[in-house]
Design an enzyme around this catalytic site. Sequence first.
Site, PDB file in Angstrom:
ATOM      1  N   ARG A 103      48.044 -40.864  -9.021  1.00 29.49           N
ATOM      2  CA  ARG A 103      48.431 -41.953  -8.132  1.00 29.49           C
ATOM      3  C   ARG A 103      49.890 -42.301  -8.436  1.00 29.49           C
ATOM      4  O   ARG A 103      50.228 -42.648  -9.582  1.00 29.49           O
ATOM      5  CB  ARG A 103      47.522 -43.171  -8.359  1.00 29.49           C
ATOM      6  N   HIS A 148      54.912 -50.275  -3.844  1.00 25.53           N
ATOM      7  CA  HIS A 148      54.614 -50.792  -5.183  1.00 25.53           C
ATOM      8  C   HIS A 148      55.825 -51.624  -5.628  1.00 25.53           C
ATOM      9  O   HIS A 148      56.526 -51.288  -6.567  1.00 25.53           O
ATOM     10  CB  HIS A 148      54.317 -49.634  -6.145  1.00 25.53           C
ATOM     11  N   GLU A 194      48.774 -54.463  -5.215  1.00 23.83           N
ATOM     12  CA  GLU A 194      48.714 -55.832  -5.746  1.00 23.83           C
ATOM     13  C   GLU A 194      49.589 -56.816  -4.970  1.00 23.83           C
ATOM     14  O   GLU A 194      50.549 -57.383  -5.518  1.00 23.83           O
ATOM     15  CB  GLU A 194      49.114 -55.846  -7.225  1.00 23.83           C
ATOM     16  N   ASN A 325      42.721 -52.789  -9.326  1.00 26.76           N
ATOM     17  CA  ASN A 325      43.442 -52.748 -10.602  1.00 26.76           C
ATOM     18  C   ASN A 325      42.823 -53.808 -11.501  1.00 26.76           C
ATOM     19  O   ASN A 325      42.829 -54.995 -11.172  1.00 26.76           O
ATOM     20  CB  ASN A 325      44.929 -53.065 -10.414  1.00 26.76           C
ATOM     21  N   TYR A 327      42.256 -55.092 -15.666  1.00 25.25           N
ATOM     22  CA  TYR A 327      42.638 -54.921 -17.069  1.00 25.25           C
ATOM     23  C   TYR A 327      41.870 -55.832 -18.023  1.00 25.25           C
ATOM     24  O   TYR A 327      41.640 -55.474 -19.155  1.00 25.25           O
ATOM     25  CB  TYR A 327      44.140 -55.229 -17.247  1.00 25.25           C
ATOM     26  N   GLU A 398      43.764 -48.717 -11.343  1.00 19.80           N
ATOM     27  CA  GLU A 398      44.507 -48.910 -12.596  1.00 19.80           C
ATOM     28  C   GLU A 398      43.579 -49.542 -13.612  1.00 19.80           C
ATOM     29  O   GLU A 398      42.834 -50.476 -13.282  1.00 19.80           O
ATOM     30  CB  GLU A 398      45.703 -49.866 -12.427  1.00 19.80           C
TER      31      GLU A 398
HETATM   32  C1  NOJ Z   1      49.666 -53.585 -12.505  1.00 16.09           C
HETATM   33  C2  NOJ Z   1      50.852 -53.006 -11.820  1.00 16.09           C
HETATM   34  O1  NOJ Z   1      50.470 -52.383 -10.628  1.00 16.09           O
HETATM   35  C3  NOJ Z   1      51.638 -52.051 -12.699  1.00 16.09           C
HETATM   36  O2  NOJ Z   1      52.837 -51.780 -12.061  1.00 16.09           O
HETATM   37  C4  NOJ Z   1      51.821 -52.653 -14.080  1.00 16.09           C
HETATM   38  O3  NOJ Z   1      52.647 -51.866 -14.888  1.00 16.09           O
HETATM   39  C5  NOJ Z   1      50.460 -52.825 -14.717  1.00 16.09           C
HETATM   40  N1  NOJ Z   1      49.726 -53.781 -13.921  1.00 16.09           N
HETATM   41  C6  NOJ Z   1      50.489 -53.326 -16.150  1.00 16.09           C
HETATM   42  O4  NOJ Z   1      51.012 -54.604 -16.207  1.00 16.09           O
END
Ligand code: NOJ
Length: 500
Positions: A103, A148, A194, A325, A327, A398
Amino acid sequence: MGTTILADGLEKKRKIEEEWSSIYLSLTRPDFPPHFTFGVATSAFQVEGAWNEDGKGSSIWDSFAHVPGNICDGSNADVAVDKYHRYKEDIELIAKLGFKAYRFSISWSRIFPDGFGTEINLEGIRHYNNFINALIENDIQPYVTLYHWDLPLNLLNSMGGWLNEQIVKYFAIYAETCFSNFGDRVKNWITINEPLQTAVNGYCTGVYAPGKCGNSSSEMYLVAHHQLLAHAEAVSIYKNKYKDKQGGEIGLVVDCEWSEALSDSIEDRNAATRRLDFQLGWYLDPIYYGDYPETMREKLGDSLPHFSERDKELLNNSIDFVGLNHYTTRFVRHAKTDLEDNDFYRVQEADRIAEWEGGEMIGEKAASSWLYIVPWGLRKVLNYICTRYNNPPVYVTENGMDDEDDSTSPFHERLDNKLRVSYYKGYLAAVHQAIKDGCDVRGYFAWSLMDNFEWHLGYTKRFGLIYVDYRNGLTRHLKSSAYWFLRFLKDEQGKNGKLD
Ligand code: NOJ
């Protein structure tokens, strides 16, 4: 009263941990469906460099990063990790690790230097053609993000960027140019990455380009609104003119941390759902239900723009898949605020908390202040999407964690990133479990292929599976997590068994 809350909180911890421990297993590749996609991700601005080469125009991030004080280590992405020149080497690494998908994003100002869509930069087209061809020659499927965050600077300066509805038209021209030039080989498109971050961090906190803050909170909602309309317009062009001929799919990438109600009280549970509305619902409700979530409208009134009938029609089911995405996770507690207060965070009346009742952290902390390692949250957010939006196809576009840049520790220690290996094992177990729960998860992309420019944090944070030696010619070195994926992905029969 205080003791009761603590007891409830500890009971919740016990339940979550018990549930998680029963599914925390060591997986092999065959535990996932055969056609499940495993990929790695990056974005143009964070890796390409070559910021002013071969006819590329400036983007808002080029200009933002050049202003002293905006990037915490004083760096910029003029060279970044030089992917623009080293892409062949990088593609060989992706292939070596066994990933079948990559991606990446296209830099809008490489295609249209002034953003307007009148003068095309053929060098930009040539570059991405070569790049896509090289991926396909290596049996790696391109998953292409159109936007992006690196808006052509001229679109900001000449007409206000995402604040101006005219941007929808320019985005549509750019998107169509990409479909028509690359769509014979690109079968997976993502319109925007995002959109929440562009709205909130670009127009409220100001830590991202274009660095606007505190002007008027309604600006941020307008920026979000125009991104949704731009997404819908691009998808409509794709569906009407390219999809049948090219046979691809198109989606949107949203970011969402899981919000777990701190207690079982109705207030906390509502606050947690409200927080999810302000992240996911903000973008997915207009697509699946034709309008912003009730909770947002209730709190924001007319600060939140309205959709016309045509907008609604275009937005309606305008995605073939949800890109997620994800985390990290937080507990959420109801927090009463003065309803006159329009601040994006306070208006949600939801406090984000990183500790269990009793004081223990929700998970181990990565390098970024916002990132705690909480694998069970991914299972929950996938189930939430499945339930709320009627089980759409989802790609985790992500997922990953960062280490602090540390030039003092021995080199081999910097490569032996055990915590990242356990992060991926945990989060992949969560994806696997979500699939067993019935969620239609189609793929998973690790963020990131290699260390890169982490926006306002510059090169201080390292998210890569591959280490980039910034002090020694940008050489690439596989970290333990890269070797872990290599063994995991090559193990087609599951013979390697448990991977430590
Ligand atoms: C989401 C973002 O899409 C990416 O660009 C960023 O580096 C990561 N989060 C980590 O923060």
